[in-house]
Motif scaffolding. Sequence first.
Motif, short mmCIF file in Angstrom:
data_model
loop_
_atom_site.label_atom_id
_atom_site.label_comp_id
_atom_site.label_asym_id
_atom_site.label_seq_id
_atom_site.Cartn_x
_atom_site.Cartn_y
_atom_site.Cartn_z
N SER A 30 -48.37 7.18 -13.87
CA SER A 30 -48.06 8.61 -13.94
C SER A 30 -47.34 9.02 -12.67
CB SER A 30 -49.34 9.44 -14.11
OG SER A 30 -50.20 9.26 -12.99
N GLY A 31 -46.87 10.26 -12.66
CA GLY A 31 -46.18 10.77 -11.48
C GLY A 31 -44.78 11.23 -11.80
N ARG A 32 -44.19 11.96 -10.88
CA ARG A 32 -42.85 12.52 -11.05
C ARG A 32 -41.79 11.54 -10.57
NH1 ARG A 32 -40.20 17.37 -11.44
NH2 ARG A 32 -42.18 18.49 -11.73
N LEU A 33 -40.63 11.58 -11.22
CA LEU A 33 -39.47 10.84 -10.76
C LEU A 33 -38.23 11.64 -11.16
CD1 LEU A 33 -38.27 8.29 -9.43
CD2 LEU A 33 -38.10 7.31 -11.72
N ALA A 34 -37.48 12.08 -10.16
CA ALA A 34 -36.29 12.91 -10.41
C ALA A 34 -36.67 14.11 -11.27
CB ALA A 34 -35.20 12.06 -11.06
N TRP A 35 -36.01 14.29 -12.43
CA TRP A 35 -36.32 15.44 -13.29
C TRP A 35 -37.52 15.19 -14.20
CZ3 TRP A 35 -32.53 11.88 -14.41
CH2 TRP A 35 -32.64 11.23 -15.64
N ILE A 36 -38.01 13.94 -14.25
CA ILE A 36 -39.11 13.59 -15.14
C ILE A 36 -40.42 14.06 -14.50
CG2 ILE A 36 -40.26 11.74 -16.39
CD1 ILE A 36 -37.69 10.07 -15.99
N ALA A 37 -41.09 14.99 -15.14
CA ALA A 37 -42.32 15.56 -14.58
C ALA A 37 -43.46 14.55 -14.54
CB ALA A 37 -42.73 16.80 -15.38
N ASP A 38 -43.55 13.70 -15.57
CA ASP A 38 -44.64 12.73 -15.65
C ASP A 38 -44.15 11.51 -16.42
OD1 ASP A 38 -46.95 11.30 -15.86
OD2 ASP A 38 -48.16 12.92 -16.72
#
Length: 209
Positions: free
Chosen positions: A118-126
């Motif tokens: 899990s976690g954010r990456l760029a525009w991806i919230a999860d």
Amino acid sequence: MDWLFQSAINTLQSELTLSSGLAVIVFTLVIRLILMPISFASLKQTFSNMQKLAELKPEIEVLKEKYSKDPVLQSQKLMELYKSNGVSLMSKNTVLNMMVQAVVGIGMFQGLSNIALSGRLAWIADISKSDIFLSVAVAFITGLSMYFMPSAADSVNYAMIALMSVVCLISLLNVSSAIGLYWGTSSVISLFQSLAAKLLFENKRPLVL
């Protein structure tokens, strides 16, 4: 195999202080780098076959015309022509590459499906959830990589590329973005490998393998 993926990704996160998403991307890069000699050998064989088939085209056309009313005999004569000129439509390099890519792909898919990331990456919230923009981008890149993939066929099968892109899009909309990141990274690498092989091997003298 899940523990191997989990251990590798955890190591990347702890040692390099990467987020889960970046760890998936780096892990995919490492795996594809390890497999690069196999995939490049397959690409080299494919370009070699393409060059030989281009040289044999006049003879191929003659055989097709001569045995047009007997498809079985036509196929037999063509295979004899290919064999006598060292054309291997399904070489050991190609088979090995397909098998290895399939095993690694299935393993990565199952491993990432069973690991709680899990976690954010760029525009991806999860990254534990699907993302429509990532899915569309990966589907496009997958289609592009297929377009530039070397083939002995005379023309590009646009229908097949479109179908595979749609299948890719639908699949990624139903899985986590972690899998989308793996798929996208792998497709980008395949695209660059095909382009590099095209520059290295296309329009050169027949390759000695």
